[in-house]
Scaffold this active site. Structure first.
Site, PDB file in Angstrom:
ATOM      1  N   LYS A 114      28.712  23.857   6.812  1.00  0.00           N
ATOM      2  CA  LYS A 114      27.760  24.100   7.984  1.00  0.00           C
ATOM      3  C   LYS A 114      28.114  25.171   8.667  1.00  0.00           C
ATOM      4  CE  LYS A 114      24.270  21.755   9.759  1.00  0.00           C
ATOM      5  NZ  LYS A 114      23.632  20.875   9.327  1.00  0.00           N
TER       6      LYS A 114
HETATM    7  N1  GLU Z   1      20.397  21.517   7.849  1.00  0.00           N
HETATM    8  C1  GLU Z   1      20.007  20.346   7.270  1.00  0.00           C
HETATM    9  C2  GLU Z   1      21.009  19.210   7.283  1.00  0.00           C
HETATM   10  O1  GLU Z   1      21.382  18.905   8.244  1.00  0.00           O
HETATM   11  C3  GLU Z   1      19.681  20.847   5.655  1.00  0.00           C
HETATM   12  C4  GLU Z   1      20.798  21.377   4.978  1.00  0.00           C
HETATM   13  C5  GLU Z   1      20.368  21.999   3.538  1.00  0.00           C
HETATM   14  O2  GLU Z   1      19.128  22.025   3.338  1.00  0.00           O
HETATM   15  O3  GLU Z   1      21.238  22.455   3.023  1.00  0.00           O
HETATM   16  O4  GLU Z   1      20.877  18.267   6.485  1.00  0.00           O
END
Ligand code: GLU
Length: 427
Positions: A114
């Site tokens: 993240k």
């Molecule tokens: N930000 C989204 C989540 O929290 C998607 C992450 C992604 O598609 O890699 O799942």
């Protein structure tokens, strides 16, 4: 299992500590090997960057951002990048931790990652936003790559920003690398159905919950906290495709309520012409945002940020089912209160995996340079999410535990198996 304090390991803050508590509850029940448990309690890598952005008036402002890899035993790191003034390492590390379990619950060949930048996007011009995005992506380039770590949209980031990220990376390496980020525009290596994917996944899961509690989804009354990408697509799809009635919605500007059901298409059009906010919507009663969580509805869907449901408001919640569209919306103390009241909580690491699942489809399409149509995306997504829901539900019954702990048991066992088979390097 005891939390490892060897080597002076310290949690990043309260949100990370809460995430670790969720993990430890499952680790205890499944009698997880403490060697593996202590490894999985901590992120593998953390990068903190400070970087300059030339503002439109010529000033140079310094911004702070992060990229965290929690675990990469099952594959490259995967997870979004958010822009928010309150983003901090505690939050980003927690979100990376949750990504590991989300990917494992769907058997995606990824680990968890993240990123985030501390910034209030409402204060940036379009050009400032682009300069910030491109410089941040350059700063974290040592962490990312199609085989290494694949970012995606999250709170306040979108397809346009993903295109800038992809272009920046491609310029730096000297060739076009579509697979370095997901959530891109469809005509630039993006996937059909990615924008709606998290909301569609939440809707699929909500429909499955209705089946197990023997409730007709067409007769359910739903309240949703958050009306950004996830909240608005969840509302739209639940209403249009499943026939559920959305009676209340909240965003940062306030709450709205309509007993007869809110016309979601109309509300989206209103929001888009009202600086992205639902405040003042004429076809519903306006109510305080906090009240939306405590209404007498069948299903409550938190779709905003972490720690929305705490010990303070948990006792006032009347919904019998909570489907977590946001990441980390319920604190462990609140969860204890709700479970004691018999509330069924479908956890984030199962309910909101639709986004990362279609991200995986996008990455596969980019690497194969072969693209699928929307029907194929939707049917694969539905099949995978229904399967995951049933596996988690069976695990819940088997261990006689709550859905979150069951989801952790399932995903931890998969990641633990990968760690075990790979072994520890060096031996
Ligand atoms: N930000 C989204 C989540 O929290 C998607 C992450 C992604 O598609 O890699 O799942």
């Amino acid at each position: 299992m005891k939390l490892s304090t060897a080597g002076n390991l310290e949690p990043f803050g309260p949100t990370y500590e809460n995430a670790q508590k969720q993990f430890l509850k499952a680790a205890d029940i499944m009698e997880l090997d403490p060697n593996i448990g202590n490894l999985l309690l901590w992120p593998q890598r953390v990068l903190e960057v400070h970087f300059p952005v030339v503002m439109d008036d010529g000033r140079v402002e310094i911004f702070k951002g992060y990229r965290v890899h929690h675990n990469t035993a099952k594959g490259p790191a995967k997870g979004g990048i958010r822009y928010h003034p309150d983003t901090n390492l505690d939050e980003v590390a927690s979100l990376a931790f949750w990504m590991t379990w989300k990917c494992a619950i769907l058997n995606l060949p990824y680990g968890g990652g993240k990123g985030g930048v501390r910034v209030d996007v409402t204060k940036l011009s379009e050009k400032e936003l682009e300069r910030l995005s491109r410089r941040f992506f350059s700063e974290i380039q040592m962490m990312v790559g199609p085989q290494k770590d694949i970012p995606a949209p999250d709170v306040n980031t979108n397809a346009k920003i993903m295109a800038w990220y992809m272009d920046t990376y491609s310029m730096n390496v000297g060739y076009t690398a579509l697979g370095v980020v997901t959530g891109k525009p469809v005509d630039l290596g993006g996937s059909e159905g990615r924008t709606e994917a998290t909301g569609r996944g939440v809707s699929i899961i909500t429909n499955e919950v209705c089946k197990v509690i023997d409730k007709d989804i067409k007769k359910t009354r739903i309240a949703i906290q958050g009306f950004g990408n996830v909240g608005s697509y969840t509302a739209k799809i639940l209403n249009e495709d499943y026939g559920a009635k959305i009676v209340a919605i909240a965003d940062i500007s306030g709450g709205i309520y309509n007993e007869d059901g809110i016309d979601i298409k109309d509300l989206i059009a209103y929001r888009d012409s009202n600086k992205g906010l639902i405040k003042g919507y004429p076809k519903a009663k306006s109510i305080p945002a906090e009240e939306v969580l405590e209404l007498d509805v069948d299903i409550l869907i938190p779709a905003a940020l972490e720690n929305a449901i705490t010990e303070k408001n948990a006792k006032n919640i009347k919904a019998k089912v909570i489907v977590e569209a946001a990441n980390g919306p319920t604190t462990p103390e609140a969860e204890d209160i709700l479970l004691n009241k018999g509330v069924l909580i479908v956890p984030d690491i199962l309910a909101n995996v639709g986004g990362v699942t279609v991200s995986y489809f996008e990455w596969v399409q980019d690497l194969q340079v072969f693209f699928w149509d929307i029907d194929e995306i939707r049917s694969r997504l539905t099949k995978m999410m229904v399967k995951a829901f049933n596996e988690v539900y069976k695990t819940k019954e088997k261990y006689n535990t709550d859905m979150r702990t069951a989801a952790y048991i399932l995903s931890i066992s998969r990641v633990a198996s990968a760690v075990k088979q790979r072994g520890y390097y060096p031996m």
